[in-house]
Write an enzyme that holds these catalytic residues in place. Structure first.
Site, PDB file in Angstrom:
ATOM      1  N   GLU A  63     -11.272   1.558  51.442  1.00  0.00           N
ATOM      2  CA  GLU A  63     -12.449   2.166  50.811  1.00  0.00           C
ATOM      3  C   GLU A  63     -12.247   3.670  50.787  1.00  0.00           C
ATOM      4  O   GLU A  63     -11.823   4.257  51.783  1.00  0.00           O
ATOM      5  CB  GLU A  63     -13.745   1.903  51.597  1.00  0.00           C
ATOM      6  CG  GLU A  63     -14.283   0.518  51.489  1.00  0.00           C
ATOM      7  CD  GLU A  63     -15.574   0.325  52.291  1.00  0.00           C
ATOM      8  OE1 GLU A  63     -16.298   1.324  52.547  1.00  0.00           O
ATOM      9  OE2 GLU A  63     -15.832  -0.811  52.691  1.00  0.00           O
ATOM     10  N   GLU A  93     -15.363  -2.699  59.130  1.00  0.00           N
ATOM     11  CA  GLU A  93     -15.972  -1.682  59.996  1.00  0.00           C
ATOM     12  C   GLU A  93     -16.727  -2.303  61.172  1.00  0.00           C
ATOM     13  O   GLU A  93     -17.951  -2.139  61.292  1.00  0.00           O
ATOM     14  CB  GLU A  93     -16.901  -0.780  59.171  1.00  0.00           C
ATOM     15  CG  GLU A  93     -16.192  -0.082  58.033  1.00  0.00           C
ATOM     16  CD  GLU A  93     -17.004   1.032  57.390  1.00  0.00           C
ATOM     17  OE1 GLU A  93     -18.203   1.156  57.683  1.00  0.00           O
ATOM     18  OE2 GLU A  93     -16.426   1.798  56.603  1.00  0.00           O
TER      19      GLU A  93
END
Ligand code: BG6
Length: 478
Positions: free
Chosen positions: A372, A171
């Site tokens: 995720e 991220e």
């Protein structure tokens, strides 16, 4: 009710993830080895739920053997975590490796391989060294890009023989968005130029690390190099052009700013034009853009939790406010949406299917996996049975739905290699700390961080053993 049964394809990843800073704790950390997160926690402890933070986390640094044994018990095929850049080096500028920490990573990898769990490692999950943040404003500096590449070279030289799947960042958009765009995290500075500079330097860092990986021949040893991104599947409120535009522009600023350089090797021209229109200054050279063009990733991990919905703005922009992409959109709440109330996130498992379609149609069907996905629940001990086991049927239902859409997308041609749950054990989140529990394994803070599998751990094991996802579904047309 009807029964659904869908097989996991051969070689499908059924794993779970975490990160170094959210699990390791500070045991063995030396002076000068703080990460940006450690610094923020030290400065601003009051914003971390109940005062918990990275200091002890789950104490994985000392208890990884116990946790790897649990990974085996739960049946994970793969486990993803990060190497903590701030701890891997004693001197970031001169590339001096901390042999003690590096030895811990050696042992962790060996233990995972011994137990038959494939490691996947990220070079950064927000663990920018605090010293580089304070001295150089972190990713604002081109020099920091070079030190990251130097760190990557040291990591690959040591572990690439044993670890095949590598990722540059997890991220990469998050820290600068929270710090420099929204100014909600330390040091609370709103500066859109810095935000874009960090984006660019992280894209450049990924490309340079890909270049290094290739030049060193790690692909020939079966290795691959990618990045873990968190594009938000963004739906417009309506099909009216102004709402569709709002979603398109949101997508440019938050999703395509990383997806396009990583996979297609270039920034979307419309994004570059908007940055110019709003006088966002970011320093880049033709040579850097060429490096990005020539060094795209092998695969992407995609973190997917919730859908995002926007509508065209209904208010005027205050001209004294620095440019923010919210100039073009407002958040929109769908009436009747399903919610995970603990986290304040809408639940809509179709996001996985929609992202899969997008990667197939717009990004050359690049290999990818759900890196995720998961459900954080507050005050989870209320769901314990008489034996103290968390009966997390809500988590099982959440995984079932999201895994179903993953497998269905795969059946329809998506190049999706697997599904990884966030998270393997409960762990520390930025600010939320241990408030929302995500794990298959409970971390009992009241009893020396004792590990205790939840009901979902047993369910996960059974899916792995059967190689098939089975569930009863409510018939849609009632
Ligand atoms: C992901 C991050 O965005 O979401 C993790 O990669 C994070 O680091 C996870 O913990 C869950 O979000 P949160 O804020 O509820 O912890």
């Amino acid at each position: 009710m009807s029964k659904v049964s869908i097989a996991l394809p051969e070689g499908f990843i059924l794993g779970a993830a975490a990160s170094a800073w959210q699990t390791e704790g500070w045991s063995g950390k030396k002076t000068g080895q703080d990460s940006y997160l450690d610094l923020w926690y030290q400065r601003d402890r009051q914003v971390w739920h109940d005062g918990y933070g990275p200091a002890v986390a789950t104490d994985f640094y000392n208890r990884y053997r116990e946790d790897v044994a649990l990974m085996k018990q739960v049946g994970l095929t793969h486990y993803r975590t990060s190497i903590n850049w701030s701890r891997f080096m004693l001197d970031y500028e001169n590339g001096v490796v901390d042999e003690e920490y590096a030895g811990y990573i050696d042992n962790l990898i060996d233990e995972m391989l011994r137990q038959g769990i494939e490691p996947m490692l990220c070079l950064e999950h927000y663990e920018l060294p605090a010293v580089l943040f304070e001295k150089y404003q972190g990713w604002s500096s081109k020099q920091v890009v070079e030190w990251f590449v130097q760190y990557a070279a040291a990591v690959f030289a040591r572990y690439a023989g044993r670890v095949k799947r590598w990722f540059t960042f997890n991220e990469p958009i998050v820290v600068q968005t929270r710090v420099y765009l929204d100014a909600v995290r330390y040091p609370y500075e709103q500066n859109t130029h810095t935000w874009m500079q960090w984006n660019h330097h992280k894209n450049l860092a990924t490309a340079k690390v890909v270049q290094l990986f290739r030049a060193q021949g790690y692909h020939r040893q079966g290795g691959s190099i990618g990045v873990i991104l968190n594009p938000e599947v963004t739906y417009p409120r309506s099909s009216a052009p102004h709402d569709v535009d709002a979603a398109r522009i949101y997508d440019l600023f938050y999703n395509r700013v990383f997806l396009d350089p990583a996979i297609k090797g270039e920034y979307p021209p419309e994004l570059v034009a908007l940055l110019e229109k709003h006088q966002v200054r970011w320093d880049y050279t033709d040579e850097e853009l060429t490096i990005i063009r020539n060094n795209t990733v092998d695969e992407v991990g995609i973190n997917l939790y919730y859908p995002h919905r926007v509508k065209a703005p209904s208010r005027a922009w205050n001209s004294a406010t620095p440019f923010h992409p919210a100039y073009y959109y407002e958040h929109f709440e769908l009436p009747g949406r399903r919610m995970n109330k603990s986290r304040g996130w809408e639940i809509n498992p179709r996001i996985i299917y929609d992202m899969a379609q997008r990667l197939r149609l717009e990004y050359g069907n690049i290999p990818w996996f759900v890196a995720e996905n998961g459900m954080g629940i507050e005050n989870e001990s209320q769901f314990k049975d008489a034996d103290g086991v968390v009966q997390d049927d809500y988590r099982i239902a959440f995984i079932v739905e999201h895994l179903y859409w993953t497998l269905r997308a795969r059946q329809e041609g998506a190049n999706c290699q697997g599904y990884m749950l966030w998270a393997f054990t409960d762990n520390v989140s930025p600010m939320n700390a241990f408030k929302n529990r995500y794990g298959l394994i409970e971390i009992d803070l009241e009893h020396d961080r004792q590990r205790r599998p939840k009901k979902s751990a047993d369910w996960f094991r059974r899916v792995r053993d059967a190689g098939v996802l089975e569930f009863e579904r409510d018939d849609e047309n009632k």
